[in-house]
Design an enzyme around this catalytic site. Structure first.
Site, short mmCIF file in Angstrom:
data_model
loop_
_atom_site.label_atom_id
_atom_site.label_comp_id
_atom_site.label_asym_id
_atom_site.label_seq_id
_atom_site.Cartn_x
_atom_site.Cartn_y
_atom_site.Cartn_z
N LYS A 173 -15.63 70.83 25.48
CA LYS A 173 -16.04 70.79 24.08
C LYS A 173 -17.40 71.43 23.90
CE LYS A 173 -14.64 66.22 23.46
NZ LYS A 173 -15.72 65.58 24.18
N LYS B 178 -14.09 74.67 33.68
CA LYS B 178 -13.16 73.81 32.94
C LYS B 178 -13.31 74.03 31.43
CE LYS B 178 -15.25 69.37 31.80
NZ LYS B 178 -14.74 69.24 30.44
N LYS C 114 -25.29 70.06 33.46
CA LYS C 114 -25.64 70.00 32.03
C LYS C 114 -27.15 70.13 31.83
CE LYS C 114 -21.63 67.81 29.95
NZ LYS C 114 -21.07 66.75 29.13
P1 ATP Z 1 -18.22 67.66 26.92
O1 ATP Z 1 -18.26 69.12 27.18
O2 ATP Z 1 -18.94 67.23 25.69
O3 ATP Z 1 -18.54 66.83 28.15
P2 ATP Z 1 -15.44 67.42 27.49
O4 ATP Z 1 -14.60 68.50 26.98
O5 ATP Z 1 -15.81 67.46 28.94
O6 ATP Z 1 -16.70 67.35 26.55
P3 ATP Z 1 -15.17 64.55 27.49
O7 ATP Z 1 -15.29 63.82 26.20
O8 ATP Z 1 -16.37 64.59 28.40
O9 ATP Z 1 -14.72 66.05 27.16
O10 ATP Z 1 -13.94 64.00 28.32
C1 ATP Z 1 -12.91 63.25 27.73
C2 ATP Z 1 -11.74 63.16 28.67
O11 ATP Z 1 -11.12 64.44 28.76
C3 ATP Z 1 -12.11 62.75 30.09
O12 ATP Z 1 -11.08 61.89 30.57
C4 ATP Z 1 -12.09 64.03 30.85
O13 ATP Z 1 -11.75 63.84 32.21
C5 ATP Z 1 -11.01 64.82 30.12
N1 ATP Z 1 -11.25 66.25 30.17
C6 ATP Z 1 -12.31 66.92 29.67
N2 ATP Z 1 -12.18 68.23 29.88
C7 ATP Z 1 -11.01 68.41 30.56
C8 ATP Z 1 -10.32 69.54 31.08
N3 ATP Z 1 -10.80 70.76 30.94
N4 ATP Z 1 -9.15 69.34 31.71
C9 ATP Z 1 -8.64 68.10 31.84
N5 ATP Z 1 -9.23 66.99 31.39
C10 ATP Z 1 -10.42 67.13 30.74
MG MG Z 2 -17.26 65.99 29.71
#
Ligand code: ATP
Ligand code: MG
Length: 415
Positions: A282, A279, A184
């Site tokens: 968001k 992956k 990041k």
């Molecule tokens: P950011 O990009 O802001 O980090 P994010 O999409 O990674 O957002 P988080 O809020 O960091 O989402 O993660 C929330 C939950 O969703 C965590 O338990 C994380 O392991 C899960 N998660 C996030 N992205 C994935 C994915 N692509 N596949 C499965 N689980 C995910």
């Molecule tokens: Mg995340």
């Protein structure tokens, strides 16, 4: 996280607490152990990379009775999602969907981790709305507030307070190693990132340890952070717990329970629609890379039409040369609740056009009830506010008890 540290976790988890008076070898790499034995041996110039383990004695002790799991007490689970943007299929299939079963078996606390959402530049005008949206989506996906505590992280002040206390026991090298920080910060431009992006895992440790959690459901992307949480819990227990704490008038024993990861067998990692090797996230700049839970039918259809595929004949799971194919079939399997074998039989001879229509319909069907429920919840904000207030109050009671123990064990003047 290096191999030596991982094996350290496994040694510890197999031998973990029995009674305050028993001891076991520390086993931590010498460069990390703060005990006298470790320090003495480090003075003999142990080089970084040498796999030397410290053999100092570590008190093996029990966490507080309120947090102890016995057959009559449900194990506790905490988990959360950041309100950094729209909740997507990865968050849902990798985290929230699994919570629905967990809340029936465990004591569960599901929170919206808004304090984590400010670790990268963000829109102040959006944060509160995103927090509410996320809470409403938890409920719309099936989180039941009569079973689980649902709350906003910043509404429980102990998270930030404990984080500061834990920071003093966190070696900066542990944080520098975190892959998510490296990725990041590189994306954001190394010089501009805030310190909070580096210290984020300490806040996550605080989120978990405050509640004496037994288990933490984590996607692959959060595994390393949980490993750090476990190491930190061990370290604080060693540095401030046991007899030292007792001498200060405390209960003695372990201050924190050391949590175990709970990794869902499938859906652990949903990949981007535009790159099967990254992956779904968001914070990825392109909205085309993810299906958001609130995407309307035409948007879902458009994203699936345009998503990355390949030119191999037929469709198959687990071919490393076809990450996009594996990802799309896995998504289809999860939203239809079919077995892998059923999906193979149904889809192996399909072309992309046919499969994309099938996948779009399955996604729309699966998300429609969630979207309807979400709209109902958002139309009655008092209902949501009450749930969040009640959740915060239950969480505060548990968190404050842990925080008070930590202040005491660290030698602070009691109020
Ligand atoms: P950011 O990009 O802001 O980090 P994010 O999409 O990674 O957002 P988080 O809020 O960091 O989402 O993660 C929330 C939950 O969703 C965590 O338990 C994380 O392991 C899960 N998660 C996030 N992205 C994935 C994915 N692509 N596949 C499965 N689980 C995910
Ligand atoms: Mg995340």
């Amino acid at each position: 996280m290096g191999r030596s540290i991982l094996s350290h976790f496994f040694v510890l988890s197999n031998t973990y607490p029995r009674s305050i008076s028993s001891f076991r070898p520390c086993g931590v790499h010498l460069s990390k152990c703060l005990s006298r034995t470790g320090a003495v041996q480090q003075q003999r110039r142990v080089r970084p990379g040498e796999n030397f383990r410290c053999l100092c004695s570590v008190a093996v002790s029990e966490p507080s009775t309120s947090a102890t799991s016995s057959s009559s007490v449900k194990k506790r689970i905490v988990s959360g999602v950041q309100p950094t943007g729209s909740i997507h299929l990865g968050n849902y299939l990798g985290a929230i969907k699994n919570w629905i079963d967990l809340q029936n078996t465990y004591e569960t606390l599901f929170f919206i981790v808004d304090l984590h959402a400010i670790t990268l530049p963000y829109e102040t005008q959006q944060l509160s709305k995103a927090t509410k949206d996320t809470a409403a989506l938890y409920l719309a996906c099936g989180v039941d507030s009569s079973k689980a505590s649902v709350f906003v992280q910043s509404h429980v002040r102990a998270h930030v307070e404990l984080m500061w206390l834990l920071s003093s026991a966190t070696p900066i090298g542990w944080l520098n190693r975190m892959i998510q920080f490296k990725e990041k910060s590189r994306k954001a431009g190394d010089d501009n990132v805030g310190v909070a992006l580096l210290t984020y895992p300490v806040l996550m440790a605080s989120d978990i340890l405050l509640y004496q959690s037994d288990l933490v459901p984590v996607g692959e992307d959060q595994k390393q952070h949980l490993e750090l949480t476990r190491e930190l819990a061990e370290r604080v227990n060693y540095l401030y717990g046991g007899r030292k704490w007792k001498k200060l008038g405390g209960r003695g024993g372990a201050i924190f329970k050391v949590p175990e990861p709970l990794i869902p067998p499938t859906g652990a990692r949903v990949m981007s629609l535009t790159d099967g090797l990254s992956k779904m996230s968001k914070s990825a700049p392109s909205d085309q890379s993810r299906i958001n839970l609130l995407d309307p039918k035409d948007v879902i259809s458009n994203k699936i039409k345009r998503c990355k595929t390949d030119s191999f004949p037929g469709l198959e799971f687990d071919n490393p040369e076809r990450p996009e194919c594996n990802n799309l079939l896995s998504i289809y399997q999860l939203v239809t609740s079919k077995t892998k074998q059923e999906v193979v039989e149904e889809c192996q001879d399909m072309n992309w056009g046919t499969f994309k229509t099938l996948l779009t319909d399955a996604l729309v069907d699966h998300l429609h009830p969630i979207q309807t429920r979400y709209a109902e919840i958002m139309s009655d904000t008092a209902y949501l506010d009450n749930i969040l207030a009640e959740g915060a109050s239950k969480a505060t009671a548990i968190a404050d008890a842990t925080l008070s123990n930590v202040y005491q064990a660290m030698g602070f003047l009691r109020r």
